[in-house]
Motif scaffolding. Structure first.
Motif, PDB file in Angstrom:
ATOM      1  N   PHE A  95       0.808  -0.851   0.305  1.00 31.22           N
ATOM      2  CA  PHE A  95      -0.008   0.370  -0.535  1.00 31.22           C
ATOM      3  C   PHE A  95       0.918   1.063  -0.092  1.00 31.22           C
ATOM      4  CE2 PHE A  95      -1.797  -3.303   2.485  1.00 31.22           C
ATOM      5  CZ  PHE A  95      -2.692  -3.737   1.940  1.00 31.22           C
ATOM      6  N   GLY A  96       1.480   1.401  -0.931  1.00 33.96           N
ATOM      7  CA  GLY A  96       2.977   2.239  -0.757  1.00 33.96           C
ATOM      8  C   GLY A  96       3.771   2.278   0.310  1.00 33.96           C
ATOM      9  N   ASN A  97       3.580   1.660   1.274  1.00 30.26           N
ATOM     10  CA  ASN A  97       4.686   1.259   2.550  1.00 30.26           C
ATOM     11  C   ASN A  97       6.248   1.065   2.397  1.00 30.26           C
ATOM     12  OD1 ASN A  97       2.549   2.304   4.307  1.00 30.26           O
ATOM     13  ND2 ASN A  97       1.641   0.866   4.594  1.00 30.26           N
ATOM     14  N   LYS A  98       7.284   1.598   3.069  1.00 33.99           N
ATOM     15  CA  LYS A  98       8.373   0.498   3.059  1.00 33.99           C
ATOM     16  C   LYS A  98       8.958   1.144   4.330  1.00 33.99           C
ATOM     17  CE  LYS A  98       8.446   0.792  -1.704  1.00 33.99           C
ATOM     18  NZ  LYS A  98       7.316  -0.357  -2.152  1.00 33.99           N
ATOM     19  N   ALA A  99       9.385  -0.129   4.894  1.00 30.79           N
ATOM     20  CA  ALA A  99       9.278  -0.116   6.420  1.00 30.79           C
ATOM     21  C   ALA A  99      10.153  -1.860   6.642  1.00 30.79           C
ATOM     22  CB  ALA A  99       8.474   0.187   7.461  1.00 30.79           C
ATOM     23  N   GLY A 100      10.781  -1.640   7.477  1.00 26.75           N
ATOM     24  CA  GLY A 100      11.381  -2.987   8.272  1.00 26.75           C
ATOM     25  C   GLY A 100      10.418  -3.955   8.304  1.00 26.75           C
ATOM     26  N   GLY A 101      10.201  -5.612   8.574  1.00 27.44           N
ATOM     27  CA  GLY A 101       9.848  -6.197   8.258  1.00 27.44           C
ATOM     28  C   GLY A 101       9.419  -6.947  10.438  1.00 27.44           C
ATOM     29  N   ILE A 102       8.472  -6.952  10.589  1.00 23.53           N
ATOM     30  CA  ILE A 102       8.218  -7.954  12.005  1.00 23.53           C
ATOM     31  C   ILE A 102       9.143  -9.320  12.305  1.00 23.53           C
ATOM     32  CG2 ILE A 102       6.632  -8.121  13.990  1.00 23.53           C
ATOM     33  CD1 ILE A 102       5.841  -5.168  12.531  1.00 23.53           C
ATOM     34  N   SER A 103       9.955  -9.607  13.073  1.00 19.45           N
ATOM     35  CA  SER A 103      10.116 -11.180  13.502  1.00 19.45           C
ATOM     36  C   SER A 103       9.597 -11.137  14.705  1.00 19.45           C
ATOM     37  CB  SER A 103      11.960 -10.777  13.957  1.00 19.45           C
ATOM     38  OG  SER A 103      11.594 -10.107  14.755  1.00 19.45           O
ATOM     39  N   VAL A 104       9.477 -13.152  14.268  1.00 20.97           N
ATOM     40  CA  VAL A 104       8.813 -13.498  15.386  1.00 20.97           C
ATOM     41  C   VAL A 104       9.216 -13.508  16.342  1.00 20.97           C
ATOM     42  CG1 VAL A 104       8.451 -16.348  15.862  1.00 20.97           C
ATOM     43  CG2 VAL A 104       8.712 -15.746  13.309  1.00 20.97           C
ATOM     44  N   ALA A 105      10.459 -13.374  17.273  1.00 24.97           N
ATOM     45  CA  ALA A 105      10.778 -12.860  18.088  1.00 24.97           C
ATOM     46  C   ALA A 105      10.432 -11.742  18.556  1.00 24.97           C
ATOM     47  CB  ALA A 105      12.447 -13.197  18.065  1.00 24.97           C
ATOM     48  N   GLU A 106      10.120 -10.764  17.363  1.00 21.17           N
ATOM     49  CA  GLU A 106      10.062  -9.541  18.212  1.00 21.17           C
ATOM     50  C   GLU A 106       8.218  -9.300  19.164  1.00 21.17           C
ATOM     51  OE1 GLU A 106      11.341  -5.689  15.962  1.00 21.17           O
ATOM     52  OE2 GLU A 106      10.824  -7.271  14.508  1.00 21.17           O
ATOM     53  N   VAL A 107       7.431 -10.302  17.565  1.00 19.58           N
ATOM     54  CA  VAL A 107       5.804 -10.425  18.424  1.00 19.58           C
ATOM     55  C   VAL A 107       6.475 -11.659  19.931  1.00 19.58           C
ATOM     56  CG1 VAL A 107       3.746 -12.309  17.529  1.00 19.58           C
ATOM     57  CG2 VAL A 107       5.419 -10.663  16.005  1.00 19.58           C
ATOM     58  N   LYS A 108       6.544 -12.613  19.701  1.00 20.48           N
ATOM     59  CA  LYS A 108       6.953 -13.358  21.158  1.00 20.48           C
ATOM     60  C   LYS A 108       7.069 -12.749  21.899  1.00 20.48           C
ATOM     61  CE  LYS A 108       8.740 -17.634  19.321  1.00 20.48           C
ATOM     62  NZ  LYS A 108       7.715 -19.222  18.870  1.00 20.48           N
TER      63      LYS A 108
END
Length: 149
Positions: free
Chosen positions: A127-140
């Motif tokens: 949707f026009g966004n350009k950002a780093g991903g989110i890791s499983v470790a961050e969610v955990k």
């Protein structure tokens, strides 16, 4: 012998200059997590199943009801806040970037950590966004903090 001493002196002086040049400088920021094609594909699938009805196919949301996912501070900003939105939902009357949205977003804490990481990585890179991903470790980590409260 003089040459050896001279080389040592040059190396030592050079080392001092180098450390003086780097003193006070910040370490380079960590590179954002690269989002793979597999993560994007899985994230798109999850988005279609759980997010599309409210946030629309183009991520534009519904004015005054469901917030857009296009270039908002919630999507591009603090990862922890974004993960918490998925885990805890949002209440009515939530203000995002100066606009108020009236629909409640229920928690989606039933999603697995990998699914949350994938769908949020997809949203942060669609949707026009350009950002780093989110890791499983961050969610955990965020999920663990929430369960300790």
């Amino acid at each position: 012998m003089k040459r050896v001493l001279m080389i040592l002196l040059i190396l030592t002086t050079g080392g001092i200059k180098l450390s003086a040049q780097t003193k006070g400088k910040k370490a380079p920021a960590a590179k954002p997590k690269v989002v793979t094609g597999a993560v994007m594909a899985n994230g798109k699938k999850i988005y279609g199943q759980y997010c599309l009805a409210c946030h629309m196919a183009d991520g534009a949301g519904v004015p005054n009801m469901n917030p857009p996912l296009t270039k908002t501070s919630y999507v591009l900003g603090d990862k922890m806040r974004l993960i918490n939105v998925i885990l805890n939902g949002l209440s009515t009357g939530e203000e995002i970037d100066g606009e108020t949205y009236t629909n409640i977003m229920p928690p989606h804490n039933f999603l697995k950590d990998q699914e949350i990481a994938d769908v949020l990585s997809f949203v942060r890179n669609s949707f026009g966004n350009k950002a780093g991903g989110i890791s499983v470790a961050e969610v955990k980590a965020i999920r663990a903090k929430n369960t300790k409260k």
